[in-house]
Scaffold this motif. Structure first.
Motif, PDB file in Angstrom:
ATOM      1  N   SER A 173       0.783  -1.315  -0.154  1.00 18.37           N
ATOM      2  CA  SER A 173       0.083  -0.329   0.027  1.00 18.37           C
ATOM      3  C   SER A 173       0.776   1.210  -0.017  1.00 18.37           C
ATOM      4  N   VAL A 174       0.390   2.479  -0.572  1.00 25.95           N
ATOM      5  CA  VAL A 174       0.967   3.645  -0.558  1.00 25.95           C
ATOM      6  C   VAL A 174       0.172   4.639   0.107  1.00 25.95           C
ATOM      7  N   ALA A 175       0.658   5.507   0.919  1.00 24.75           N
ATOM      8  CA  ALA A 175      -0.088   6.421   1.705  1.00 24.75           C
ATOM      9  C   ALA A 175       0.915   7.633   1.989  1.00 24.75           C
ATOM     10  N   ASP A 181       4.962   7.081   1.942  1.00 22.90           N
ATOM     11  CA  ASP A 181       4.984   6.154   2.764  1.00 22.90           C
ATOM     12  C   ASP A 181       4.370   4.740   2.180  1.00 22.90           C
ATOM     13  N   LEU A 182       5.392   3.777   1.927  1.00 19.22           N
ATOM     14  CA  LEU A 182       5.221   2.448   1.440  1.00 19.22           C
ATOM     15  C   LEU A 182       5.242   1.455   2.547  1.00 19.22           C
ATOM     16  N   THR A 183       4.119   0.711   2.521  1.00 12.98           N
ATOM     17  CA  THR A 183       3.794  -0.351   3.537  1.00 12.98           C
ATOM     18  C   THR A 183       3.913  -1.850   2.651  1.00 12.98           C
ATOM     19  N   VAL A 184       4.735  -2.709   3.205  1.00 11.07           N
ATOM     20  CA  VAL A 184       4.500  -3.998   2.451  1.00 11.07           C
ATOM     21  C   VAL A 184       4.412  -4.935   3.513  1.00 11.07           C
ATOM     22  N   ARG A 185       3.218  -5.687   3.532  1.00 13.21           N
ATOM     23  CA  ARG A 185       2.842  -6.767   4.383  1.00 13.21           C
ATOM     24  C   ARG A 185       3.138  -7.942   3.890  1.00 13.21           C
TER      25      ARG A 185
END
Length: 217
Positions: free
Chosen positions: A37-39, A51-55
């Motif tokens: 996701s990107v925020a 802000d990049l989130t990788v789960r």
């Protein structure tokens, strides 16, 4: 995704094993990702920020690490209070609660700390000053330091004593908890810089390095 994978693996394993843990090819890493996701996107004429989130899939990550046959941890500990002691020169006075303390500033700059051992800094208010003096911290006064930890609801303290000798910072790290022997480590870092900003960044890097033995422990 590959960068996030590597950061995750290094977060969960001992530094001494990092070089031996091979990163899978890109397609295999992508197969382990559950969500991306990107925020907070911001852009201008010259750059893009977000802000990049990788789960990742926990089962896939555990399977990978077990196949590598290296020990790993995935549950963060209770947080610790960092007590940054700074000695501007060998043989000089040791600073703890003073405002102009580049070592304390460095620890403040790395918060929130992204690791298996969360940390916080004491406020340095009158109660803290009365609770632990520089001399008590140097002497590793467990009773006084545990009172400080209790004030912040922490599991213990990390004493980080840094002595500046020219462009070198000699660092002694001690982890103290209410019970058991203290854990101690020593390291050194280069903190030279062309200007104040570069030197502050070098101090910040040194603080990150000082936490590594604590996290490995």
């Amino acid at each position: 995704r590959v960068t996030a994978f590597r950061r995750l693996i290094e977060w969960m394993t001992l530094r001494e094993n990092w070089a031996a843990i091979a990163t899978p090819d890109t397609n295999k890493v992508i197969e382990m990702v559950l969500e991306f996701s990107v925020a907070n996107e911001r852009s201008s004429a010259v750059r893009y920020l977000a802000d990049l989130t990788v789960r990742f899939d926990p089962v896939s990550i555990r399977t990978f690490l077990r196949a590598q046959n290296f020990p790993f941890a995935e549950t963060p500990s209770r947080f610790l209070v960092v007590v940054p002691l700074y000695q501007p020169s060998a043989g000089g006075a040791v600073e703890l609660w003073q405002d102009a303390n580049p070592w304390r500033d460095a620890w403040s700059a790395i918060l929130p700390h992204d690791g298996l051992v969360p940390i916080t800094l004491p406020l340095g208010d009158l109660q803290d000053i009365a609770m632990v003096s520089a001399d008590q911290a140097i002497a590793k006064d467990r009773e006084a330091l545990m009172k400080l930890a209790a004030k912040y609801g922490a599991a213990g303290v990390v004493l980080a004593r840094a002595t500046s000798t020219g462009d070198t910072l000699n660092i002694a790290v001690t982890e103290l908890r209410p019970l058991g022997d203290p854990f101690e480590a020593q390291l050194s870092a280069t903190v030279s810089g062309a200007d104040d900003k570069a030197r502050a960044e070098a101090f910040k890097t040194a603080a990150i390095e000082a936490m590594q033995p604590v996290e490995d422990h």
